[in-house]
Design a protein around this motif. Structure first.
Motif, PDB file in Angstrom:
ATOM      1  N   GLU A 150      33.525  53.503 -22.857  1.00  0.00           N
ATOM      2  CA  GLU A 150      33.974  52.206 -21.915  1.00  0.00           C
ATOM      3  C   GLU A 150      35.064  51.573 -22.236  1.00  0.00           C
ATOM      4  OE1 GLU A 150      32.674  52.041 -18.880  1.00  0.00           O
ATOM      5  OE2 GLU A 150      30.985  53.813 -19.294  1.00  0.00           O
ATOM      6  N   PRO A 151      36.169  51.404 -21.636  1.00  0.00           N
ATOM      7  CA  PRO A 151      37.407  50.807 -22.052  1.00  0.00           C
ATOM      8  C   PRO A 151      37.177  49.384 -22.696  1.00  0.00           C
ATOM      9  CG  PRO A 151      37.761  51.742 -19.988  1.00  0.00           C
ATOM     10  CD  PRO A 151      36.217  51.790 -20.161  1.00  0.00           C
ATOM     11  N   GLY A 152      36.274  48.452 -22.196  1.00  0.00           N
ATOM     12  CA  GLY A 152      36.125  47.240 -22.628  1.00  0.00           C
ATOM     13  C   GLY A 152      35.462  47.425 -23.832  1.00  0.00           C
ATOM     14  N   ASP A 153      34.390  48.083 -24.209  1.00  0.00           N
ATOM     15  CA  ASP A 153      33.719  48.373 -25.413  1.00  0.00           C
ATOM     16  C   ASP A 153      34.557  48.909 -26.453  1.00  0.00           C
ATOM     17  OD1 ASP A 153      31.415  47.132 -24.507  1.00  0.00           O
ATOM     18  OD2 ASP A 153      30.110  49.165 -24.345  1.00  0.00           O
ATOM     19  N   ARG A 154      35.376  50.020 -26.070  1.00  0.00           N
ATOM     20  CA  ARG A 154      36.396  50.738 -26.980  1.00  0.00           C
ATOM     21  C   ARG A 154      37.246  49.683 -27.621  1.00  0.00           C
ATOM     22  NH1 ARG A 154      41.047  52.323 -25.770  1.00  0.00           N
ATOM     23  NH2 ARG A 154      40.585  52.711 -23.315  1.00  0.00           N
ATOM     24  N   VAL A 155      37.849  48.910 -26.768  1.00  0.00           N
ATOM     25  CA  VAL A 155      38.816  48.016 -27.077  1.00  0.00           C
ATOM     26  C   VAL A 155      38.277  46.762 -28.202  1.00  0.00           C
ATOM     27  CG1 VAL A 155      40.958  46.216 -26.656  1.00  0.00           C
ATOM     28  CG2 VAL A 155      40.623  48.332 -25.128  1.00  0.00           C
ATOM     29  N   GLN A 156      37.193  46.228 -27.601  1.00  0.00           N
ATOM     30  CA  GLN A 156      36.650  45.153 -28.505  1.00  0.00           C
ATOM     31  C   GLN A 156      36.052  45.641 -29.445  1.00  0.00           C
ATOM     32  OE1 GLN A 156      33.337  43.969 -29.291  1.00  0.00           O
ATOM     33  NE2 GLN A 156      34.004  42.241 -29.748  1.00  0.00           N
ATOM     34  N   PHE A 157      35.247  46.741 -29.455  1.00  0.00           N
ATOM     35  CA  PHE A 157      34.619  47.009 -30.746  1.00  0.00           C
ATOM     36  C   PHE A 157      35.775  47.427 -32.009  1.00  0.00           C
ATOM     37  CE2 PHE A 157      32.345  49.938 -33.673  1.00  0.00           C
ATOM     38  CZ  PHE A 157      31.550  49.265 -34.036  1.00  0.00           C
ATOM     39  N   THR A 158      36.639  48.355 -31.343  1.00  0.00           N
ATOM     40  CA  THR A 158      37.636  48.864 -32.639  1.00  0.00           C
ATOM     41  C   THR A 158      38.540  47.625 -32.958  1.00  0.00           C
ATOM     42  OG1 THR A 158      39.243  49.366 -30.666  1.00  0.00           O
ATOM     43  CG2 THR A 158      37.912  51.432 -31.505  1.00  0.00           C
ATOM     44  N   GLU A 159      38.717  46.779 -32.258  1.00  0.00           N
ATOM     45  CA  GLU A 159      39.383  45.440 -32.738  1.00  0.00           C
ATOM     46  C   GLU A 159      38.417  44.833 -33.768  1.00  0.00           C
ATOM     47  OE1 GLU A 159      41.022  43.002 -29.641  1.00  0.00           O
ATOM     48  OE2 GLU A 159      42.776  44.383 -29.181  1.00  0.00           O
ATOM     49  N   TYR A 160      37.221  44.609 -33.470  1.00  0.00           N
ATOM     50  CA  TYR A 160      36.222  43.612 -34.337  1.00  0.00           C
ATOM     51  C   TYR A 160      36.406  44.510 -35.647  1.00  0.00           C
ATOM     52  CZ  TYR A 160      31.535  42.494 -36.086  1.00  0.00           C
ATOM     53  OH  TYR A 160      30.794  42.086 -36.503  1.00  0.00           O
ATOM     54  N   ILE A 161      36.191  45.698 -35.614  1.00  0.00           N
ATOM     55  CA  ILE A 161      36.121  46.528 -36.711  1.00  0.00           C
ATOM     56  C   ILE A 161      37.395  46.337 -37.641  1.00  0.00           C
ATOM     57  CG2 ILE A 161      36.049  49.084 -37.905  1.00  0.00           C
ATOM     58  CD1 ILE A 161      33.212  47.916 -37.068  1.00  0.00           C
ATOM     59  N   GLN A 162      38.596  46.352 -36.955  1.00  0.00           N
ATOM     60  CA  GLN A 162      39.922  46.458 -37.634  1.00  0.00           C
ATOM     61  C   GLN A 162      39.926  44.871 -38.408  1.00  0.00           C
ATOM     62  OE1 GLN A 162      43.346  45.335 -35.081  1.00  0.00           O
ATOM     63  NE2 GLN A 162      44.381  47.088 -36.261  1.00  0.00           N
ATOM     64  N   LYS A 163      39.712  43.853 -37.552  1.00  0.00           N
ATOM     65  CA  LYS A 163      39.764  42.565 -38.069  1.00  0.00           C
ATOM     66  C   LYS A 163      38.554  42.398 -39.517  1.00  0.00           C
ATOM     67  CE  LYS A 163      42.657  41.880 -35.222  1.00  0.00           C
ATOM     68  NZ  LYS A 163      44.178  42.289 -35.313  1.00  0.00           N
ATOM     69  N   ASN A 164      37.201  42.780 -39.178  1.00  0.00           N
ATOM     70  CA  ASN A 164      36.671  42.607 -40.376  1.00  0.00           C
ATOM     71  C   ASN A 164      37.029  43.469 -41.628  1.00  0.00           C
ATOM     72  OD1 ASN A 164      33.757  41.131 -39.869  1.00  0.00           O
ATOM     73  ND2 ASN A 164      34.501  41.945 -37.702  1.00  0.00           N
ATOM     74  N   VAL A 165      37.668  44.590 -41.417  1.00  0.00           N
ATOM     75  CA  VAL A 165      38.237  45.236 -42.428  1.00  0.00           C
ATOM     76  C   VAL A 165      39.148  44.517 -43.077  1.00  0.00           C
ATOM     77  CG1 VAL A 165      39.455  47.287 -43.131  1.00  0.00           C
ATOM     78  CG2 VAL A 165      37.604  47.661 -41.631  1.00  0.00           C
ATOM     79  N   ALA A 166      40.213  44.077 -42.268  1.00  0.00           N
ATOM     80  CA  ALA A 166      41.345  43.110 -43.133  1.00  0.00           C
ATOM     81  C   ALA A 166      40.846  41.950 -43.464  1.00  0.00           C
ATOM     82  CB  ALA A 166      42.335  42.607 -41.889  1.00  0.00           C
ATOM     83  N   LEU A 167      39.680  41.224 -42.986  1.00  0.00           N
ATOM     84  CA  LEU A 167      39.125  40.121 -43.853  1.00  0.00           C
ATOM     85  C   LEU A 167      38.396  40.650 -45.029  1.00  0.00           C
ATOM     86  CD1 LEU A 167      38.016  37.230 -43.548  1.00  0.00           C
ATOM     87  CD2 LEU A 167      36.003  38.138 -42.518  1.00  0.00           C
ATOM     88  N   TYR A 168      37.753  41.715 -45.207  1.00  0.00           N
ATOM     89  CA  TYR A 168      37.173  42.030 -46.551  1.00  0.00           C
ATOM     90  C   TYR A 168      38.221  42.061 -47.650  1.00  0.00           C
ATOM     91  CZ  TYR A 168      35.044  44.884 -50.039  1.00  0.00           C
ATOM     92  OH  TYR A 168      34.446  45.219 -51.251  1.00  0.00           O
ATOM     93  N   GLN A 169      39.235  42.761 -47.157  1.00  0.00           N
ATOM     94  CA  GLN A 169      40.798  42.971 -48.170  1.00  0.00           C
ATOM     95  C   GLN A 169      41.160  41.582 -48.461  1.00  0.00           C
ATOM     96  OE1 GLN A 169      43.517  45.580 -46.693  1.00  0.00           O
ATOM     97  NE2 GLN A 169      44.801  45.194 -48.551  1.00  0.00           N
ATOM     98  N   PHE A 170      41.324  40.715 -47.496  1.00  0.00           N
ATOM     99  CA  PHE A 170      41.627  39.339 -47.803  1.00  0.00           C
ATOM    100  C   PHE A 170      41.010  38.584 -48.636  1.00  0.00           C
ATOM    101  CE2 PHE A 170      41.942  34.903 -46.606  1.00  0.00           C
ATOM    102  CZ  PHE A 170      43.339  34.497 -46.772  1.00  0.00           C
ATOM    103  N   ARG A 171      39.448  38.772 -48.450  1.00  0.00           N
ATOM    104  CA  ARG A 171      38.581  37.975 -49.328  1.00  0.00           C
ATOM    105  C   ARG A 171      38.416  38.447 -50.795  1.00  0.00           C
ATOM    106  NH1 ARG A 171      33.381  37.168 -45.402  1.00  0.00           N
ATOM    107  NH2 ARG A 171      34.208  35.055 -44.307  1.00  0.00           N
ATOM    108  N   ASN A 172      38.459  39.922 -51.041  1.00  0.00           N
ATOM    109  CA  ASN A 172      38.355  40.414 -52.068  1.00  0.00           C
ATOM    110  C   ASN A 172      39.391  41.270 -52.874  1.00  0.00           C
ATOM    111  OD1 ASN A 172      35.122  40.543 -51.867  1.00  0.00           O
ATOM    112  ND2 ASN A 172      35.706  41.366 -50.203  1.00  0.00           N
ATOM    113  N   GLY A 173      40.784  41.136 -52.262  1.00  0.00           N
ATOM    114  CA  GLY A 173      41.743  41.650 -52.693  1.00  0.00           C
ATOM    115  C   GLY A 173      41.804  43.229 -53.040  1.00  0.00           C
ATOM    116  N   ILE A 174      40.891  43.999 -52.298  1.00  0.00           N
ATOM    117  CA  ILE A 174      40.970  45.372 -52.436  1.00  0.00           C
ATOM    118  C   ILE A 174      40.591  45.930 -51.128  1.00  0.00           C
ATOM    119  CG2 ILE A 174      40.645  45.703 -54.974  1.00  0.00           C
ATOM    120  CD1 ILE A 174      37.797  46.169 -54.325  1.00  0.00           C
ATOM    121  N   PRO A 175      40.999  47.048 -50.597  1.00  0.00           N
ATOM    122  CA  PRO A 175      40.706  47.430 -49.321  1.00  0.00           C
ATOM    123  C   PRO A 175      39.450  48.396 -49.310  1.00  0.00           C
ATOM    124  CG  PRO A 175      42.571  48.770 -50.193  1.00  0.00           C
ATOM    125  CD  PRO A 175      42.055  47.606 -51.098  1.00  0.00           C
TER     126      PRO A 175
END
Length: 299
Positions: A144-169
């Motif tokens: 579903e377009p809404g779920d696809r966009v919202q969920f993938t962006e949510y995962i993208q931002k959390n992956v970036a947040l982990y790297q920002f907090r811990n210094g490693i991807p």
């Protein structure tokens, strides 16, 4: 027999007798309790005496009516396997799309159609459904377009947040397991109708591809596909795929899959985007277009 127990703002109705051998049948039973107000949840409560479940429990909350006179649930009718299959897997947006991918020698490649459709309408033919998760990861998603966009962006931002907090991807395996965990958590609350192929490259593990479906199943695969196009893509990859493929061989196989989907599928999407991830990072490789979106002035 039904027993009603009232707790703080929640009413529990337990259907006892006959057990609760199937959570799906329990959900159907509790669905008859809903009167258009509040929420009704269902679950099987473990029992004893050699039975895995003893009762089907319906929990009414947020103002859902809960008096014996107006809130008497009736058992759900028995259904055949084919009927249940149709209810559990209705034809939806996910099946109308085509995404697939494979792992080669030091790289992974994913392809996805670029059609944005709803019902019988095509809204656009240049929708990019492959997200660059970080410098060395790709996420191809259908659903579903809404779920696809919202969920993938949510995962993208959390992956970036982990790297920002811990210094490693996160590694590709860690990102896939995090994604699977979020889908599993949402599955019991407000599920995302999203299927995902996650491709990535790690210095130690090399290239990898993970198959994650909307009910939070996770598998590491060498090739995978979702949607109606998967019927053709998987058969071609079963025939022509081999480990250690070069980039040229992999792209040639992807093109074979695209041509087959276009020529054999009645609802075939016209355009596809191909992306690749290797030691040099994640990037767009090519578009395969048979039509282009043209801006037409309003009449």
């Amino acid at each position: 027999m039904a027993a009603i127990v009232k707790a703080d703002k929640v009413c529990y109705l337990a259907t006892i007798g006959g057990g609760c051998p199937d959570e799906y049948q329990c959900a159907l039973t509790c669905s008859t309790c809903y009167r258009g107000v509040g929420k009704v949840a269902s679950y099987c409560r473990a029992g004893g005496g050699g039975f895995p479940y003893d009762s089907c429990v319906c929990a009414m909350s947020d103002g859902a009516p809960c008096s014996p006179s107006e809130q008497q649930c009736v058992p759900a009718p028995k259904q055949s396997k084919s009927q249940r299959s149709n209810l559990q897997n209705p034809p939806d947006q996910q099946a109308m799309e085509s995404i697939f991918g494979l792992v080669g020698d030091g790289f992974a490649v994913v392809a996805a159609d670029t059609s944005a459709v709803h019902s019988i309408l095509v809204h656009k033919s240049n929708e990019d459904k492959i997200m660059v998760l970080d410098s060395h990861k790709l996420v191809a998603a259908s659903g579903e377009p809404g779920d696809r966009v919202q969920f993938t962006e949510y995962i993208q931002k959390n992956v970036a947040l982990y790297q920002f907090r811990n210094g490693i991807p996160l590694t590709t395996a860690a990102a896939a397991n995090f994604t699977r965990g979020e889908l599993a958590t949402a599955l019991r609350k407000n599920p995302y109708m999203v299927n995902i192929l996650m491709a990535g490259f790690d210095k130690e593990a090399g290239a990898s591809l993970y198959y994650i479906d909307y009910i939070a199943s996770l598998h590491k695969v060498e090739k995978g596909a979702f949607g109606y196009g998967s019927y053709f893509a998987l058969s071609l990859m079963d025939r022509h795929y081999h480990s250690g493929m070069s980039v040229e061989e992999a792209i040639d196989l992807v093109d074979k899959c695209i041509i087959e989907i276009r020529s054999r599928l009645v609802v075939a999407p016209p355009n596809f985007v191909i992306k690749i991830v290797d030691k040099d990072g994640a990037r767009e490789y090519a578009w395969r277009e048979s039509i282009r979106d043209i801006n037409v002035a309003a009449a």
